[in-house]
Design an enzyme around this catalytic site. Structure first.
Site, PDB file in Angstrom:
ATOM      1  N   GLY A  14       0.793  -1.200   0.089  1.00  0.00           N
ATOM      2  CA  GLY A  14      -0.036   0.030  -0.132  1.00  0.00           C
ATOM      3  C   GLY A  14       0.860   1.193  -0.071  1.00  0.00           C
ATOM      4  O   GLY A  14       0.374   2.169   0.711  1.00  0.00           O
ATOM      5  N   SER A  16       1.547   3.554  -2.410  1.00  0.00           N
ATOM      6  CA  SER A  16       1.249   4.551  -3.495  1.00  0.00           C
ATOM      7  C   SER A  16       0.684   5.959  -2.836  1.00  0.00           C
ATOM      8  O   SER A  16       0.583   6.734  -3.355  1.00  0.00           O
ATOM      9  CB  SER A  16       0.376   3.991  -4.592  1.00  0.00           C
ATOM     10  N   ARG A  17       0.094   5.737  -1.576  1.00  0.00           N
ATOM     11  CA  ARG A  17      -0.438   6.961  -1.094  1.00  0.00           C
ATOM     12  C   ARG A  17      -0.117   7.002   0.486  1.00  0.00           C
ATOM     13  O   ARG A  17       0.057   5.909   1.208  1.00  0.00           O
ATOM     14  CB  ARG A  17      -1.896   7.096  -1.444  1.00  0.00           C
ATOM     15  N   THR A  40      -4.490   0.143  -7.135  1.00  0.00           N
ATOM     16  CA  THR A  40      -4.965   1.055  -8.192  1.00  0.00           C
ATOM     17  C   THR A  40      -4.219   2.332  -8.481  1.00  0.00           C
ATOM     18  O   THR A  40      -3.444   2.729  -7.366  1.00  0.00           O
ATOM     19  CB  THR A  40      -6.414   1.555  -7.974  1.00  0.00           C
ATOM     20  N   ASN A  92       1.093  -2.265   5.392  1.00  0.00           N
ATOM     21  CA  ASN A  92       0.317  -1.113   5.389  1.00  0.00           C
ATOM     22  C   ASN A  92      -0.708  -1.257   4.793  1.00  0.00           C
ATOM     23  O   ASN A  92      -2.083  -0.803   5.067  1.00  0.00           O
ATOM     24  CB  ASN A  92       1.253   0.053   4.959  1.00  0.00           C
ATOM     25  N   TYR A 159     -13.201  -3.087  10.709  1.00  0.00           N
ATOM     26  CA  TYR A 159     -11.838  -2.692  10.570  1.00  0.00           C
ATOM     27  C   TYR A 159     -11.062  -2.789  11.873  1.00  0.00           C
ATOM     28  O   TYR A 159      -9.887  -3.390  11.821  1.00  0.00           O
ATOM     29  CB  TYR A 159     -12.001  -1.210   9.954  1.00  0.00           C
ATOM     30  N   LYS A 163      -7.746  -5.015  12.804  1.00  0.00           N
ATOM     31  CA  LYS A 163      -6.692  -4.610  13.343  1.00  0.00           C
ATOM     32  C   LYS A 163      -6.104  -5.074  14.557  1.00  0.00           C
ATOM     33  O   LYS A 163      -5.068  -5.359  15.021  1.00  0.00           O
ATOM     34  CB  LYS A 163      -6.544  -2.862  13.548  1.00  0.00           C
TER      35      LYS A 163
END
Length: 268
Positions: A14, A16-17, A40, A92, A159, A163
């Site tokens: 993860g 890319s951002r 994406t 991540n 979620y 976690k």
């Protein structure tokens, strides 16, 4: 001057951002060769890789849909074809989750979220740890969330439970791997200003700023700094912890409820 991760390879899922992108850049700045995955948005991932190179690091990107064990295996196949082992893993990436209270969730929805999160980390550990053993060095850093210890926004039960399960896995892995030079830790951020949090109302943001001892909201770079600390050789005596990265506010707070109570006509 030798940088602490020179000659090491770091995988950031993860990447890319948000926190993943900031962590990739921070690790590149420490000398690591960074492999970052994205689901994406290849252009965004390539921009992060370029930023890593600007820090005198090296980087490349891998497309990966980490939707559970099968997605993790596909990514690992591509990873092993590209690099000879990984020294640092920043776990991540997260899977989609239904936004609903527990009583409104189907059992399959809850278990599906938990299963996907645990399966990805488990696959990474099974495939990547043996070469860490051969090198006598490895770092796993799992990005958790304040939702793991209690609700701070509605609809986050699946979620948060996912976690919390990851944090339990961190503790078990740390105990099992502590003899080998491999450490396993988690970072538990509070609210972080990223593109995934843009929908949080300004009234809630204002209340957070007032309550956080640091007096501001976190940026992704704040969390990446903690991630990069745990990834370094100097952090070898830190193992099996979940480190809050919250600016000093270290308990779960149901922010929407507090704001409603403080507004005129709210519940006292």
């Amino acid at each position: 001057m030798t940088r602490p991760l020179s000659g090491r390879t770091a995988l950031v899922t993860g990447g890319s951002r948000g926190i993943g992108a900031a962590s990739a850049e921070a690790l590149a700045g420490l000398g690591a060769h960074v492999v970052l995955t994205y689901r994406t948005g290849r252009e965004a991932a390539e921009r992060v890789a370029a930023a890593c190179r600007e820090r005198d690091g090296t980087a490349h990107v891998l497309s990966a849909d980490l939707d559970g064990a099968a997605g993790a295996d596909r990514m690992l196949d591509a990873l092993e074809a590209a690099v000879d082992g990984v020294d640092v893993v920043v776990s991540n990436a997260t899977t989609a989750h239904p936004r609903a209270a527990l009583a409104q969730l189907e059992t399959e929805q809850l278990l599906g979220k938990v299963d996907a999160d645990l399966a990805v980390l488990h696959r990474l550990v099974r495939r990547l740890t043996p070469k860490m053993h051969s090198r006598g060095f490895g770092r796993y850093v799992v990005v958790s969330s304040g939702h793991a210890i209690g609700p701070s926004a509605p609809g986050m039960s699946a979620y948060g439970i996912g976690k919390a399960a990851l944090e339990a896995m961190v503790r078990y892995l740390a105990a099992e791997e502590g003899h080998s030079g491999v450490t396993v830790n988690a970072v538990r951020p509070g609210f972080v200003r990223t593109d995934t949090s843009v929908g949080v109302p300004e009234a809630v943001r204002d209340r957070m700023r007032q309550a956080i001892p640091a007096g501001r909201l976190a940026a992704a770079d704040d969390i990446a700094g903690v991630v990069s600390l745990l990834a370094q050789p100097a952090a070898g005596w830190v193992n099996g912890i979940c480190l809050p990265a919250t600016g000093g506010l270290n308990h779960p707070v149901d922010w929407p409820r507090i704001v409603r109570q403080e507004q005129p006509g709210g519940v006292s």
